[in-house]
Design an enzyme around this catalytic site. Structure first.
Site, PDB file in Angstrom:
ATOM      1  N   LYS A  42      12.195 -15.855 -21.715  1.00  0.00           N
ATOM      2  CA  LYS A  42      12.815 -16.168 -20.530  1.00  0.00           C
ATOM      3  C   LYS A  42      11.679 -15.088 -19.162  1.00  0.00           C
ATOM      4  CE  LYS A  42      16.026 -12.190 -20.808  1.00  0.00           C
ATOM      5  NZ  LYS A  42      17.801 -11.464 -20.692  1.00  0.00           N
ATOM      6  N   TYR A 264       1.849   3.296   6.291  1.00  0.00           N
ATOM      7  CA  TYR A 264       2.856   2.662   6.617  1.00  0.00           C
ATOM      8  C   TYR A 264       3.124   3.777   7.263  1.00  0.00           C
ATOM      9  CZ  TYR A 264       2.180  -1.579   7.225  1.00  0.00           C
ATOM     10  OH  TYR A 264       1.730  -3.362   7.897  1.00  0.00           O
TER      11      TYR A 264
END
Length: 371
Positions: A42, A264
């Site tokens: 999956k 940042y």
């Protein structure tokens, strides 16, 4: 085999060792000599590419595959052939039942509603349909409740038209070997299944459950992350081979002075002169923004990540590397033989499963195998 962006234009290269995937499958299969060893692919084989991974698993002997969604099964079918079984863990939504069955996908029926949807199509098509029933043995996520099981036992016609080929559940604490919930769930699976008006093999163990021992293997096991090298039992030696490696290009280097800040929020400040490199991997590529204690590697030397990771880049301290050895367009390692997805997961406060499935699609992908 290659996929993703061309190597000459990509900022990083993700290597997937298909021989290691095959080795891990054979190791897992050897641990369950009395059960079928399926393969869970999956989420595009946990982010590594089901189109490439699944054929290697077929060659290694896998005959049963599990996916989460109907369309994952539809995409997988051409890569594994018509004779291989594909089971859809979520089962189909009402409008997806016909497509699911038309392509030979076996639905897991998790609720009374799903049983009704699939039974209606089976009756309309006047045929019996192979299905899996999932029972909720304590995780409160998917599966028929104890009351649902009792209701079906009292009214077996609920299952008319359905060929129940497997009865499954899922362990909530399989990565905690000593947790009593594991034995409780195994006992509930046996007790609930005994009430059902069907005779079918049982399945409980996924990757970590395989390593809990024979009491959890039943008739079929469903390893996923273990195929891709994720440690099945934290704190214990990992018997599985690492599958992925990741190298990223340096975009720019610079020398900082004491007091210069990085990234940042300017969350990191140089305590003295240092050299830093900005590399071409960021949180859009699967490395979380606030990664704590993160490392990259060059020539066996660990290099700390500085400040916050940006969407497309991160900054690392390369002061330990002699000048001239690592410059613009050089490469550093984010995943390697000694620092794998579980190590990254510990640095990020998550699990290896999330690291794998977050690796993204902006890499050049290099699939390797010797056979």
């Amino acid at each position: 085999m290659h996929a993703g962006w061309p190597a000459q234009r990509a900022g990083a290269v993700l290597s997937i060792n298909l021989d290691a995937v095959a080795h891990n499958y054979r190791l897992l299969r050897a641990r369950v000599p009395n059960a079928v060893c399926a393969a869970v692919v999956k989420a595009d084989a946990y982010g590594l590419g089901a189109a490439q991974v699944a054929p290697a698993l077929v060659q290694a002997g896998a005959t049963q595959f599990f996916v989460a969604h109907v369309d994952e099964g539809l995409a997988l079918r051409p890569h594994v052939g018509e004779q291989v079984g594909i089971t859809v863990l979520h089962g189909p939504r009402p409008d997806a039942v016909e497509a699911c069955l038309a392509h030979g996908l076996r639905p897991v029926l998790n609720s009374v509603e799903q049983i009704g949807w699939v039974r209606a199509v089976a009756q309309a098509q006047q045929r019996r349909v192979g299905v899996v029933l999932q029972l909720d043995t304590g995780m409160s996520r998917f599966g028929l409740s104890a009351q649902d099981v009792a209701d079906i036992a009292a009214n077996p016609a609920v299952l008319d038209g359905l060929d129940v080929q497997l009865v499954m559940s899922h362990l909530a604490c399989a990565d905690e070997r000593a947790n009593p919930a594991n034995a409780e769930q195994a006992a509930r699976l046996v007790a609930y299944a005994a009430q059902l008006p069907v005779s079918a093999p049982l399945s409980l163990a996924a990757s970590s459950g395989v390593f809990l021992g024979p009491d959890y293997h039943f008739g079929l096991v469903r390893p996923g992350a273990a195929l891709y090298g994720v440690a099945p039992q934290p704190g214990e030696p990992n018997p599985l081979r690492p599958v992925v490696g990741l190298k990223a290009h340096v975009l720019q280097t610079r020398t900082l002075s004491k007091g210069d800040q990085v990234g940042y929020g300017l969350t990191w400040r140089a305590e003295g002169p240092c050299r830093v490199a900005t590399i071409a991997v960021g949180y859009a590529d699967g490395f979380v923004r606030a990664r704590a204690n993160g490392l990259v590697w060059f020539g066996g030397q660990p290099l700390p990540i500085l400040g916050r990771i940006s969407m497309d880049s991160m900054t690392v301290d390369i002061s330990a590397i002699p000048p001239g050895q690592l410059e613009a367009d050089g490469m550093v390692e984010l995943l390697n033989e000694t620092y794998g997805v579980d190590d990254v997961a510990r640095a990020e406060g998550t699990i290896g499963y999330e690291v794998l499935t977050s690796l993204g699609h902006r890499y050049h992908r290099n699939y390797t195998r010797t056979a």
